[in-house]
Design an enzyme around this catalytic site. Structure first.
Site, PDB file in Angstrom:
ATOM      1  N   TYR A   1      -2.827   0.966  28.555  1.00 29.69           N
ATOM      2  CA  TYR A   1      -3.714   2.114  28.390  1.00 29.69           C
ATOM      3  C   TYR A   1      -2.887   3.368  28.705  1.00 29.69           C
ATOM      4  O   TYR A   1      -2.172   3.395  29.707  1.00 29.69           O
ATOM      5  CB  TYR A   1      -4.917   2.001  29.322  1.00 29.69           C
ATOM      6  CG  TYR A   1      -5.933   3.097  29.085  1.00 29.69           C
ATOM      7  CD1 TYR A   1      -6.673   3.116  27.907  1.00 29.69           C
ATOM      8  CD2 TYR A   1      -6.117   4.120  30.017  1.00 29.69           C
ATOM      9  CE1 TYR A   1      -7.581   4.141  27.663  1.00 29.69           C
ATOM     10  CE2 TYR A   1      -7.031   5.131  29.784  1.00 29.69           C
ATOM     11  CZ  TYR A   1      -7.753   5.139  28.597  1.00 29.69           C
ATOM     12  OH  TYR A   1      -8.648   6.146  28.353  1.00 29.69           O
TER      13      TYR A   1
ATOM     14  N   CYS B   1      -4.103  -3.329  28.661  1.00 24.94           N
ATOM     15  CA  CYS B   1      -4.746  -2.180  29.283  1.00 24.94           C
ATOM     16  C   CYS B   1      -4.202  -1.925  30.700  1.00 24.94           C
ATOM     17  O   CYS B   1      -3.004  -1.789  30.901  1.00 24.94           O
ATOM     18  CB  CYS B   1      -6.261  -2.397  29.275  1.00 24.94           C
ATOM     19  SG  CYS B   1      -7.236  -0.898  29.475  1.00 24.94           S
ATOM     20  N   HIS B   2      -5.078  -1.922  31.711  1.00 25.13           N
ATOM     21  CA  HIS B   2      -4.659  -1.694  33.091  1.00 25.13           C
ATOM     22  C   HIS B   2      -3.976  -2.910  33.717  1.00 25.13           C
ATOM     23  O   HIS B   2      -3.485  -2.822  34.856  1.00 25.13           O
ATOM     24  CB  HIS B   2      -5.857  -1.294  33.959  1.00 25.13           C
ATOM     25  CG  HIS B   2      -6.396   0.067  33.665  1.00 25.13           C
ATOM     26  ND1 HIS B   2      -7.043   0.381  32.487  1.00 25.13           N
ATOM     27  CD2 HIS B   2      -6.388   1.220  34.401  1.00 25.13           C
ATOM     28  CE1 HIS B   2      -7.421   1.654  32.509  1.00 25.13           C
ATOM     29  NE2 HIS B   2      -7.036   2.191  33.662  1.00 25.13           N
TER      30      HIS B   2
ATOM     31  N   GLU C   1      -6.253  -2.583  39.903  1.00 21.16           N
ATOM     32  CA  GLU C   1      -6.012  -1.567  40.929  1.00 21.16           C
ATOM     33  C   GLU C   1      -5.911  -2.180  42.317  1.00 21.16           C
ATOM     34  O   GLU C   1      -5.082  -1.751  43.135  1.00 21.16           O
ATOM     35  CB  GLU C   1      -7.141  -0.533  40.919  1.00 21.16           C
ATOM     36  CG  GLU C   1      -7.244   0.289  39.654  1.00 21.16           C
ATOM     37  CD  GLU C   1      -8.459   1.200  39.648  1.00 21.16           C
ATOM     38  OE1 GLU C   1      -8.586   2.009  38.723  1.00 21.16           O
ATOM     39  OE2 GLU C   1      -9.300   1.097  40.579  1.00 21.16           O
TER      40      GLU C   1
ATOM     41  N   GLY D   1      -9.189  -3.406  33.110  1.00 21.29           N
ATOM     42  CA  GLY D   1     -10.384  -2.994  33.836  1.00 21.29           C
ATOM     43  C   GLY D   1     -10.019  -2.430  35.199  1.00 21.29           C
ATOM     44  O   GLY D   1      -8.891  -2.007  35.442  1.00 21.29           O
ATOM     45  N   ARG D   2     -10.975  -2.454  36.121  1.00 21.20           N
ATOM     46  CA  ARG D   2     -10.739  -1.938  37.470  1.00 21.20           C
ATOM     47  C   ARG D   2      -9.942  -2.901  38.346  1.00 21.20           C
ATOM     48  O   ARG D   2      -9.263  -2.493  39.297  1.00 21.20           O
ATOM     49  CB  ARG D   2     -12.080  -1.669  38.153  1.00 21.20           C
ATOM     50  CG  ARG D   2     -12.886  -0.539  37.556  1.00 21.20           C
ATOM     51  CD  ARG D   2     -12.283   0.796  37.884  1.00 21.20           C
ATOM     52  NE  ARG D   2     -13.107   1.898  37.424  1.00 21.20           N
ATOM     53  CZ  ARG D   2     -12.729   3.163  37.488  1.00 21.20           C
ATOM     54  NH1 ARG D   2     -11.554   3.468  37.995  1.00 21.20           N
ATOM     55  NH2 ARG D   2     -13.514   4.121  37.044  1.00 21.20           N
TER      56      ARG D   2
END
Length: 218
Positions: free
Chosen positions: A163, A143-144, A117, A113-114
């Protein structure tokens, strides 16, 4: 429903002919590093699935304590050139980030997800991540989530997936990017990775195996 009733209800179900072996119930403990706008499925599904195996799970977020909530985001694949993003559920954390002691856990899971980051900018997140690798403990990331592993500098020489848009981060830190089906997972030693939430069945199964639990039919 409660954690005790949850794991009692689902772990070692003789009516299904399924037993979990090699580990007394709730003797394993996993840490989940999460943050605001973590991917909805990637935290909730794995959080619940690990408990179904009788594993104690602590979900934490920097700057938050047990009982606080984080927002999630739903990343979907709807035919666009990249994933779409929609508001998800609020997820309630069950442990306090400042109380985390990596030595007390058997494994680490990092959802995508976000959140990764900005989580990778937190020194303690990086310190915790490095501690699991230094202690040779199982780590799962999806993923992320690989953005945190890249920032921690723990992927050199390893094979991993993520991802696809994050793949340059893997190769730039010395890892070998494996382009696999979204429902697949890649294992390299004690590290298991998957590109996105369709890979949950493979990711969870392989992570549980690395933790030393075996699911057998009787």
């Amino acid at each position: 429903f409660g954690l005790h009733r949850f794991e009692t209800h689902f772990a070692n179900r003789p009516r299904l002919g399924i037993w979990i072996t090699n580990c007394p119930r709730m003797s394993k403990k996993v840490l989940i590093l999460a943050g605001d706008f973590v991917e909805d499925y990637e935290i909730m599904v794995v959080f619940q699935s690990l408990q179904a195996f009788g594993i104690a799970v602590h979900a934490v977020c920097p700057g938050k304590k047990a009982g606080d909530k984080i927002k999630t985001a739903i990343h979907d694949f709807e035919g666009d050139q990249t994933y779409s993003e929609k508001p998800g559920h609020n997820f309630q954390l069950n442990y306090t980030f400042d109380d985390v002691e990596p030595a007390s856990y058997d494994g680490l899971y990092i959802p995508g997800g976000r959140a990764p980051e900005y989580l990778r900018l937190n020194p303690k997140v990086i310190e915790i991540t490095k501690a699991f690798f230094a202690a040779h403990k199982p780590v799962a990331a999806i993923c992320h989530g690989l953005q945190i592993l890249s920032a921690a500098g723990v992927l050199g020489g390893k094979k991993a997936t993520c991802y696809p848009a994050c793949s340059p981060e893997l190769t730039s830190c010395g890892a070998t990017y494996e382009a696999v089906d979204p429902a697949a997972a890649v294992v390299d030693g004690l590290l298991v990775t998957s590109p996105a939430w369709p890979g949950h069945p493979e990711l969870v199964a392989k992570f549980v195996d690395l933790l030393g639990l075996k699911v057998v039919s009787k």
